[in-house]
Design an enzyme around this catalytic site. Structure first.
Site, short mmCIF file in Angstrom:
data_model
loop_
_atom_site.label_atom_id
_atom_site.label_comp_id
_atom_site.label_asym_id
_atom_site.label_seq_id
_atom_site.Cartn_x
_atom_site.Cartn_y
_atom_site.Cartn_z
N GLY A 1 0.85 -1.18 0.00
CA GLY A 1 0.00 0.00 0.00
C GLY A 1 0.89 1.24 0.00
O GLY A 1 1.86 1.31 0.77
N ALA A 2 0.54 2.19 -0.87
CA ALA A 2 1.45 3.31 -1.13
C ALA A 2 1.90 4.05 0.14
O ALA A 2 3.09 4.25 0.38
CB ALA A 2 0.76 4.28 -2.09
N ARG B 1 10.34 -1.06 -4.32
CA ARG B 1 9.19 -1.21 -5.23
C ARG B 1 9.09 0.07 -6.06
O ARG B 1 9.28 1.16 -5.53
CB ARG B 1 7.89 -1.45 -4.45
CG ARG B 1 7.82 -2.85 -3.85
CD ARG B 1 6.43 -3.20 -3.34
NE ARG B 1 5.50 -3.46 -4.42
CZ ARG B 1 4.18 -3.54 -4.24
NH1 ARG B 1 3.66 -3.37 -3.02
NH2 ARG B 1 3.37 -3.80 -5.25
N GLN C 1 -5.91 -8.24 -2.26
CA GLN C 1 -5.89 -7.17 -1.24
C GLN C 1 -7.32 -6.77 -0.85
O GLN C 1 -7.55 -6.31 0.26
CB GLN C 1 -5.17 -5.93 -1.78
CG GLN C 1 -3.67 -6.08 -1.89
CD GLN C 1 -3.25 -6.46 -3.29
OE1 GLN C 1 -4.00 -7.12 -4.02
NE2 GLN C 1 -2.06 -6.08 -3.70
N ASP D 1 -1.42 5.08 -6.32
CA ASP D 1 0.00 4.85 -6.03
C ASP D 1 0.88 5.96 -6.57
O ASP D 1 1.94 6.25 -6.02
CB ASP D 1 0.43 3.49 -6.60
CG ASP D 1 -0.29 2.38 -5.86
OD1 ASP D 1 -1.39 1.99 -6.29
OD2 ASP D 1 0.22 1.96 -4.81
N LYS E 1 -3.87 0.01 -8.43
CA LYS E 1 -3.84 -1.45 -8.62
C LYS E 1 -4.48 -1.86 -9.94
O LYS E 1 -5.51 -1.31 -10.35
CB LYS E 1 -4.55 -2.09 -7.43
CG LYS E 1 -4.57 -3.59 -7.40
CD LYS E 1 -3.21 -4.21 -7.51
CE LYS E 1 -2.23 -3.79 -6.43
NZ LYS E 1 -0.83 -4.22 -6.72
O1 MRU Z 1 0.66 -3.85 -4.55
P1 MRU Z 1 0.11 -3.05 -3.40
O2 MRU Z 1 -0.84 -3.80 -2.55
O3 MRU Z 1 1.17 -2.32 -2.63
O4 MRU Z 1 -0.72 -1.96 -4.18
C1 MRU Z 1 -0.94 -0.72 -3.72
C2 MRU Z 1 -2.32 -0.62 -3.40
O5 MRU Z 1 -2.73 -1.12 -2.38
C3 MRU Z 1 -3.24 0.04 -4.26
O6 MRU Z 1 -2.99 0.25 -5.52
C4 MRU Z 1 -4.10 0.99 -3.55
O7 MRU Z 1 -5.29 1.08 -4.14
C5 MRU Z 1 -3.44 2.29 -3.27
S1 MRU Z 1 -2.53 2.26 -1.83
C6 MRU Z 1 -3.01 3.70 -1.00
#
Ligand code: MRU
Length: 363
Positions: free
Chosen positions: A56-57, A98, A202, A243, A254
């Protein structure tokens, strides 16, 4: 806000600072078990981000910043210049953990920016304080997103969300979930439609867990049910996280988000992105410039719990881009700590928040 305390009891802090450690909810174990991992080195922070113990960002941004805090404790010498170069090299490694979420580099930059002082002890103290402040101010931002976003929610609304942009993706309270929590605490009767979000689930693992803890009614749907749900008037509003958002309002989130937004446009359903300003990348003009993370085939074709066996032939290969970019034209608005902005207004935020990204650091 009424009942905020009751929610605090149900949803733990996802990223927490201790005197000499950073403690994370271990998201790989949810929804089965709520356990925590304690990081004491910046290498452990990198590992937790790479393995997706934390994801999650905003949460990875906070963990990245935490990595610098830990590195400042790890440095053993007394030379200020050497300490700063140690912190910078740690920062470079953390940022690579990441690629897509802007918040990771932002978190590292916030810490490195203040890493100056007459001696090692002073720098350590400054970083310690700045890290605590960063965690607190990010939660305040999420509460503001909740306040602004809740104004979009009517009593009885069914709100769809994708992935987990919840408390678990943040430090607490979440971004996309913030308006939902606020509306719920205000007494509005809402229902949340949770996209399961393959391949990491998720949605069904994490967002559903949060809704269940918060006593918010919810249903899980498979990602490909969206057009059906919208055409049957089962969705009033969509709120997703982000993100990375570029100057023109294009938004990486996502994988599956873009399709959701396009279908929503077709059915005239409002589609909102909720994100803190740390997610905005003012150095990029449009979503075409965003680097999209490509992950292992195995995530797509491996066991899924229901079947208890592989869901594809042994020799199968898979495409596994894990984010996509939703063009600004499909986005009704972006809910930030500065209010609800049109995508075209994102650019104007740069001056206002004086991020001073450029020129601060040469990593
Ligand atoms: O791969 P992740 O689980 O780190 O992906 C990020 C996310 O959870 C999403 O894209 C999300 O909608 C934004 S995070 C605030």
């Amino acid at each position: 806000m009424p009942k905020l305390n009751s929610l605090q009891k149900k949803l733990p802090l996802t990223v927490k600072k201790e005197r000499d450690a950073v403690v994370l909810v271990n998201q790989l174990l949810l929804p089965g078990a709520l356990k925590f991992i304690r990081l004491t080195t910046y290498h452990e922070a990198i590992k937790a981000i790479k393995k997706m113990n934390v994801r999650g960002a905003q949460a990875i941004g906070a963990t990245g910043a935490g990595g610098i805090f830990l590195a400042s404790l790890e440095y053993r010498g007394s030379d200020v210049r050497k300490m700063i170069s140690f912190l910078r090299q740690a920062g470079r490694q953390i940022m690579k953990a990441r690629p897509t979420a802007r918040n990771l580099a932002w978190g590292v930059e916030q810490m490195l920016k203040i890493a100056q002082g007459a001696n090692v002890k002073i720098i350590r103290q400054k970083i310690d304080r700045a890290y605590q402040d960063l965690l607190q101010s990010e939660v305040k931002n999420n509460l503001l997103i909740g306040k602004y976003g809740a104004s979009l929610i009517k009593d009885g609304d069914h709100i769809e969300t994708h992935c987990n942009a919840g408390s678990l993706s943040a430090i607490w309270f979440g971004t996309a979930t913030a308006p939902m929590y606020t509306a719920h605490l205000e007494g509005k009767k809402i229902k949340v439609l949770v996209d399961e979000t393959r391949p990491w689930f998720q949605g069904s693992r994490l967002t559903a867990w949060e809704m269940s803890r918060a006593n918010i009614p919810y249903h899980i749907n498979i990602d490909s049910a969206n057009a059906f749900l919208m055409s049957h008037k089962m969705v009033d509003l969509i709120i997703v996280g982000a993100d990375r958002i570029t100057k023109n309002g294009d938004t990486a989130n996502k994988i599956g988000t873009c399709a959701l937004a396009m279908v929503a446009k077709n059915y005239n359903i409002p589609f909102y992105v909720a994100a803190v300003s740390a997610t905005i990348d003012f150095s990029l003009n449009s979503g075409k410039e965003i680097r999209i993370e490509d992950r292992d085939d195995e995530e797509v074709i491996a066991d899924v719990s229901y079947w208890h066996k592989s869901v594809a032939p042994k020799d199968a290969k898979a495409y596994n881009p894990v984010f996509d970019v939703t063009p600004a034209k499909f986005i009704s608005g972006i809910i930030t700590e500065y209010g609800i902005l049109k995508p075209s207004e994102i650019k104007g935020l740069e001056k206002k928040i004086r991020r001073e990204e450029k020129g601060n650091l040469v990593l």
